[in-house]
Design a protein around this motif. Structure first.
Motif, mmCIF file in Angstrom:
data_model
loop_
_atom_site.group_PDB
_atom_site.id
_atom_site.type_symbol
_atom_site.label_atom_id
_atom_site.label_comp_id
_atom_site.label_asym_id
_atom_site.label_seq_id
_atom_site.Cartn_x
_atom_site.Cartn_y
_atom_site.Cartn_z
ATOM 1 N N ARG A 1 1.639 -1.286 0.406
ATOM 2 C CA ARG A 1 0.245 0.308 0.039
ATOM 3 C C ARG A 1 1.013 1.537 -0.213
ATOM 4 N NH1 ARG A 1 -5.941 -0.297 1.498
ATOM 5 N NH2 ARG A 1 -6.244 1.885 1.780
ATOM 6 N N GLY A 2 0.314 1.742 -0.756
ATOM 7 C CA GLY A 2 2.013 3.342 -1.013
ATOM 8 C C GLY A 2 2.747 3.511 -2.009
ATOM 9 N N SER A 3 2.811 2.077 -2.407
ATOM 10 C CA SER A 3 3.960 2.464 -3.313
ATOM 11 C C SER A 3 3.730 2.675 -4.606
ATOM 12 C CB SER A 3 4.391 0.662 -3.367
ATOM 13 O OG SER A 3 4.013 -0.511 -3.678
ATOM 14 N N THR A 4 4.207 3.067 -5.641
ATOM 15 C CA THR A 4 3.593 3.731 -6.857
ATOM 16 C C THR A 4 3.959 2.335 -8.168
ATOM 17 O OG1 THR A 4 5.123 5.577 -6.514
ATOM 18 C CG2 THR A 4 4.338 5.254 -8.168
ATOM 19 N N VAL A 5 2.851 2.118 -8.128
ATOM 20 C CA VAL A 5 2.498 1.693 -8.537
ATOM 21 C C VAL A 5 2.109 1.322 -10.508
ATOM 22 C CG1 VAL A 5 0.285 0.217 -9.707
ATOM 23 C CG2 VAL A 5 1.146 -0.563 -7.466
ATOM 24 N N LEU A 6 2.546 2.904 -10.656
ATOM 25 C CA LEU A 6 1.780 3.109 -12.214
ATOM 26 C C LEU A 6 2.531 4.145 -12.326
ATOM 27 C CD1 LEU A 6 0.593 2.766 -15.587
ATOM 28 C CD2 LEU A 6 -1.020 4.480 -13.938
ATOM 29 N N LYS A 7 3.585 4.440 -13.390
ATOM 30 C CA LYS A 7 4.092 6.378 -13.252
ATOM 31 C C LYS A 7 3.813 6.737 -15.588
ATOM 32 C CE LYS A 7 8.110 8.883 -11.719
ATOM 33 N NZ LYS A 7 9.871 8.696 -12.171
ATOM 34 N N VAL A 8 3.369 7.721 -15.155
ATOM 35 C CA VAL A 8 3.402 7.919 -17.006
ATOM 36 C C VAL A 8 4.161 9.226 -16.906
ATOM 37 C CG1 VAL A 8 1.532 9.159 -18.150
ATOM 38 C CG2 VAL A 8 0.381 7.212 -16.777
ATOM 39 N N GLU A 9 4.906 8.866 -17.612
ATOM 40 C CA GLU A 9 5.609 10.201 -17.615
ATOM 41 C C GLU A 9 5.712 10.579 -19.173
ATOM 42 O OE1 GLU A 9 9.902 9.126 -17.409
ATOM 43 O OE2 GLU A 9 9.647 8.015 -15.723
ATOM 44 N N HIS A 10 5.034 12.696 -19.227
ATOM 45 C CA HIS A 10 4.619 12.770 -20.743
ATOM 46 C C HIS A 10 4.716 12.001 -21.642
ATOM 47 C CE1 HIS A 10 8.053 15.003 -18.963
ATOM 48 N NE2 HIS A 10 9.147 14.502 -18.774
ATOM 49 N N LEU A 11 3.191 12.000 -21.587
ATOM 50 C CA LEU A 11 2.263 10.887 -22.430
ATOM 51 C C LEU A 11 1.619 11.748 -23.606
ATOM 52 C CD1 LEU A 11 0.800 8.427 -22.991
ATOM 53 C CD2 LEU A 11 -0.720 9.132 -21.519
ATOM 54 N N VAL A 12 2.351 11.310 -24.744
ATOM 55 C CA VAL A 12 1.268 12.313 -25.738
ATOM 56 C C VAL A 12 0.706 11.366 -27.186
ATOM 57 C CG1 VAL A 12 1.663 14.114 -27.892
ATOM 58 C CG2 VAL A 12 3.436 14.059 -25.770
ATOM 59 N N LYS A 13 -0.294 11.676 -27.150
ATOM 60 C CA LYS A 13 -1.501 11.220 -28.536
ATOM 61 C C LYS A 13 -1.709 12.520 -28.989
ATOM 62 C CE LYS A 13 -3.119 8.217 -30.067
ATOM 63 N NZ LYS A 13 -2.058 7.266 -31.498
ATOM 64 N N ASN A 14 -1.330 12.136 -30.560
ATOM 65 C CA ASN A 14 -2.080 12.417 -31.368
ATOM 66 C C ASN A 14 -2.683 11.815 -32.513
ATOM 67 O OD1 ASN A 14 -0.848 14.882 -30.262
ATOM 68 N ND2 ASN A 14 1.179 15.042 -31.638
#
Lengths: 297, 353, 352
Positions: free
Chosen positions: C24-37
């Protein structure tokens, strides 16, 4: 905890009980069954051999008319062959050609439709171009061309009609695949880790089979009509085999003098195709769980 | 009921003599191959001039069908108005023929629908549609109609109204289309404005714009309004009085303060307690078991899901009448007297048996 | 960098605990500079229109046992973001790290393995299931796909049904025989049938009746507590977001304009858009009717294919100055505020 929704009454019924509610659909289904039985039991039902000549009883009218006899119930043709027997035996050819063509086109069309719908891109464009070309080409010319190359006969006509008519299924299946592709449950299958093959097998096919099967009676009707037209013109079934179209075509010269040679084969053709269409229309609604409610009480 | 029931922030309850619209005993059903759907079951309510009545309900509550029945906007068949009357300015709308109704619709009574995409004609300019609305009911020239159309568009806050008059609906955004619809509705100064889920299809910020325009329109024209929605926030924001509908029946009616601060029906109480708030945090949401019914239950429509009525035969057998529980406040519950506590929305005490 | 020590996906143990669950509390998901065109539609003149910038440089994290809310109006890119996380949409650029692994760089086997841990709940329960599959088959599908049905699969399905207050017998019926709330519960349980650590929920209660929404929300909270699930909760209903989310990201036209804890966002919003958004939501208490300062935005949302230069919100913002058109404000923790906000003039206000 409550919450189970009761289905509207039409949806829960199996097909055979549903059809009883629609008199026309029921009548057409029964008629088709009768025609199939007639075809199967032809040797028992037909009073004569269809190719047997009775040169002394040429051009006899049906039994209830002047000069008619109860021996030849629906009269005879220019060579003394019994009209009724020929009509009965013709059902075999007309039905088997239609069934064969539908079977072949179903398989080819479905495969093409699945392939183009799933694979997309170049494959899709290529096959769609072929489909468009086939559909745009004048049907009769295409069939004539095939007959010219392969010679006349039953196999030829089956091949010719198949070449012409597989496109219907291809388009229908492709359309269904394209719309299914975007449904949430197919996307869900992808998110759950399923492969494209899994999605096709578990989700697309079952949802395609039913509407496709419902299309079959309609296609049977159309194919039968096509075969009749081609045989009428002389390109289709060749003597000594008979089909309804051939009978009508052969009686062209006798329209005024011996109309029974055209009327009764024509009616057989007409009623069979009509029944196929009526039954097919009903089946299309009945097979779709969403539209079943539309079928009247 | 004593005066201490209302607190000082609430405006006094005023009831003028004759209601503008009085619906009594409305029963509407739909005949389908699958069976008869009882959409509206004995619904009665009043609307007085100048006030906003919020009709709130979930799917299957019959709120839209009830109002459409009154206006003659129901497709019959499969719909069928079986009983009831709807008296508007002395005429029973349910007994008028289509022509007489069409004279009233658009001039005395105006309607705004949910989806401006389908209620506006895509091949006519906005200006021509507003002008049409004007000229059907008023004898004015084309130029005068055009002038009035510009005024109306300006009133609803469309910038560059003159230029935009000649644009087509697809050139307007969703919020602007809805505002144009309000302009059309107000064109003939209706006495009664009916808004059926007017902002459901819109974003929150657009909704705020449209509601603002609705409030303005209300103030300018002093029209009475019927606001049909499932959104209790809208009701709290806009309504003076509330009619709570469920499964085609009216379960509770009262002033908006009665309903939100002193609800007296288990459904209303449960509903209010199950909704989160934006202005405060709640520990937990109360959940009403089950789901809105598809077939009308016997007796009280809510009894299969009601904690108060659990195990009580009367709830399953007898349809409760709307009992008086306060001034202008009525609740259709056999056991409403057991709901004693004064509650504030978000703070509901749910201790019933 | 990416740590690729995933086990072989074909391990046959059917129960949970196949590997370590993130605490609990640990980082599970990290989204970095997501771009979608998305490429714009090709018009008749064979001009391709400019691409639709659905998501432009979005970054955030999600922790086990917590809910991150993504909120915004139409065209803000929240659904595209959600679908990109589960790879339903391929990002144009950017990285998505799940428990440290870069999802874009996994091989086929590992990708399948990861599918057991990141799942998606669809918005509309009436279209989320194959109409020809029974409830049992719907829930069993993930088990079957990953070869985990043979051993005790049927029991697992029954167990899952009970988890959401439904009976094992319900498995024999079809989804359309159930109410919206029950169907959504089926959708949720299908998503956790395997070893879900992260659930992406796209408007999970918007399609449900109001009296039923609470059932599903309570279930989600319960499951999160029990299984330490991380949720990314996409919605437009701000009251619901406030109730269930721990942290919130506010999106506008493809960008995150403000991000913070629930208290920070709802009580001290500093970005003008957030402030306008919050002031626009009707409060469910009539006595508070005219108590707030209502901010009404001018104009409409610009098109995502031609967003305004600099700050994308400037065309509707009452604080806009020249600098807003020239320089795009970065999502920064501006001093004095305490949480990141993308505005040159961010000032916290206390909303009621």
């Amino acid at each position: 905890m409550s919450g189970v929704v009761k289905l509207p009454s039409s949806s829960g019924l199996p097909l055979y009980r549903l059809i009883i509610r629609d008199k026309f659909a029921l009548a057409s289904a029964l008629f088709l069954v009768a025609i199939v039985l007639m075809a199967l039991l032809a040797p028992i039902l037909a009073p004569f051999d269809p190719t047997e000549l009775h040169l002394r009883d040429v051009l006899r009218p049906p039994a209830w008319q002047e000069r008619g006899t109860s021996l030849y119930l629906l009269g005879t043709d220019g060579l003394g062959r019994d009209n009724l027997s020929r009509i009965i035996y013709s059902s075999r050819i007309s039905l088997s050609v239609a069934l064969a063509v539908v079977a072949i086109t179903l398989v080819i069309g479905t495969l093409v439709g699945l392939m183009t719908g799933v694979l997309r891109g170049r494959v899709d464009q290529c096959f769609m171009a072929i489909t468009d070309a086939v559909m745009a080409f004048p049907g009769l010319l295409m069939i004539m061309a095939v007959v010219a190359v392969l010679g006349g006969g039953l196999t030829t006509i089956i091949i010719a009609l198949s070449v012409r008519y597989w496109t219907t299924y291809a388009r229908v299946v492709r359309g269904m695949v394209i719309s299914l592709r975007e449904t949430d449950f197919v996307l869900a299958a992808q998110v759950l880790g399923g492969s494209q093959w899994h999605a096709m097998r578990t989700h697309m096919l079952p949802n395609i089979v039913s509407p496709l099967a419902a299309l079959i009676p309609l296609e049977l009707g159309r194919t039968m009509l096509a075969e009749a037209s081609v045989s009428f013109l002389g390109f289709g079934v060749q003597p000594p085999m008979t089909s309804w179209g051939l009978l009508v075509g052969g009686a062209r010269d006798y329209i005024a003098s011996a109309p029974w040679l055209i009327i009764y084969p024509g009616m057989a053709l007409f009623l069979t195709i009509l029944s196929a269409n009526v039954f097919g229309s009903w089946l299309r609604l009945a097979a779709d769980p969403m539209h079943r409610g539309r079928l009247g009480t | 009921m004593s005066a201490s029931q209302q607190d000082s922030t609430e405006p006094p309850v005023v009831e003028t003599d004759q209601p503008l619209l009085s619906v009594r005993g409305l029963v509407t059903e739909f005949v389908t191959p699958a069976g008869i759907i009882h959409a509206v079951n004995d619904v009665s309510f009043d609307v007085y001039s100048g006030e906003t009545v919020g009709v709130v309900g979930e799917s299957g509550s019959g709120k839209s069908v009830a109002v459409r029945s009154v206006l003659g906007l129901l497709s019959q068949p499969p719909g069928r108005i079986v009983a009831g009357e709807a008296v508007f300015e002395g005429h029973d709308l349910l007994r008028l023929d289509n022509y007489a109704l069409s004279v009233i619709r658009g001039s005395d009574i105006a309607v705004i629908f949910q989806d401006p995409g389908t209620s506006l004609n895509p091949v006519l300019t906005i200006g021509s549609q507003i002008s049409e609305a004007l000229r059907i009911h008023q004898d004015i020239s084309r130029t005068a109609a055009r002038r009035r159309s510009v005024e109306l568009l300006q009133m609803v806050g469309i910038p560059n109204a003159k230029a935009r008059l000649d644009e087509y609906p697809h050139q307007y955004s969703g919020g602007m289309r809805q505002r144009a619809m309000i302009a059309m509705a107000m064109a003939n100064r209706p006495k009664l404005l009916i808004a059926d889920e007017p902002t459901t299809a819109l974003d929150v910020t657009t909704q705020a714009q449209v509601l603002d325009v609705l409030k303005l329109a209300k103030k300018e024209s002093e029209a009475a309004t019927i606001l049909i929605t499932h959104d209790l926030g809208l009701i709290a924001e806009m309504a003076d009085r509330v009619v709570v509908m469920y499964a085609g029946r009216v379960l509770e009616t009262g002033s908006v303060f009665d309903i939100f601060h002193r609800p007296r029906h288990p459904y209303t109480i449960g509903l209010l307690a199950s909704l989160p708030r934006i202005d405060t945090e709640l520990d937990s949401l109360h959940s009403i078991r089950g789901a809105p019914p598809t077939t009308l239950p016997t007796g009280c429509a809510f009894h299969p899901r009601c904690d108060l009525g659990k195990g009580r035969a009367r709830c399953a057998e007898e349809v409760p009448h709307l009992n008086d529980v306060g001034v202008g406040h009525r609740s259709a519950c056999h056991f409403h007297e057991e709901i004693k506590d004064e509650v504030r929305a978000g703070d509901i005490n749910l201790e019933h048996r | 960098m990416a740590n690729k020590n995933d086990e072989d996906a074909q391990t046959s143990q059917p129960s949970q605990g196949l590997y370590d669950r993130s605490p609990r509390g640990s980082t599970v998901l990290k989204v970095e500079h997501l771009v979608k065109n998305f490429s714009g539609p090709t018009r008749l003149s064979l001009h391709t229109s400019p691409p639709i910038q659905a998501v432009s440089d979005v970054s955030f994290v999600a922790h086990a046992g917590e809910t991150l809310g993504i909120v915004g109006e139409s065209g803000c890119g929240k659904t595209t973001t959600a679908r990109s996380i589960v790879q339903l949409i391929k990002p144009t650029s950017g990285r998505i790290l799940f428990r440290g692994h870069d999802l874009g760089k996994l091989d086929r086997v590992a990708k399948r393995r990861v599918r057991q841990e990141i799942q998606y709940v669809f918005q509309d329960p009436s279209t989320a299931f194959n109409p020809r599959m029974t409830v049992h088959d719907v829930i069993a599908e993930p088990l079957r796909i990953h070869g985990r049905y043979k051993q005790g699969g049927a029991d697992r399905v029954a167990e899952l049904l009970r988890l959401v207050s439904m009976e094992p017998e319900h498995g024999e019926r079809y989804p359309h025989e159930f109410s919206g709330g029950q169907r959504q519960r089926i959708g949720i349980v299908r998503a956790i049938a395997l070893d879900a650590q992260l659930l992406i929920l796209d408007e999970p209660v918007s399609a449900l009746d109001t009296s039923v929404q609470a059932q599903v929300i309570n279930l989600l909270k319960d499951l999160q507590d029990r299984l330490d699930l991380a949720y990314v909760f996409v919605a437009h209903d701000l009251s619901m977001i406030r109730h269930i989310c721990d942290r919130v990201a506010v999106m506008y036209l493809g960008k995150i304009v403000e991000m913070g804890t629930k208290t920070e966002i709802f009580e001290q919003p500093s970005h003008p858009y957030t402030q306008a958004l919050l002031s626009a939501v009707p409060i469910r208490d009539p006595s508070l009717r005219d108590s707030r300062e209502r901010i009404l935005l001018e104009g409409d949302i610009p098109s995502p294919s031609s967003p305004p230069s600099g700050c994308r919100f400037r065309t509707r913002c009452w604080k806009a100055k020249d600098i807003c058109a020239e320089e795009e404000p970065v999502l920064l923790d501006r001093s004095g505020i305490g949480h990141p906000s993308a505005c040159h003039f961010a000032t916290p206000s206390s909303s009621t």
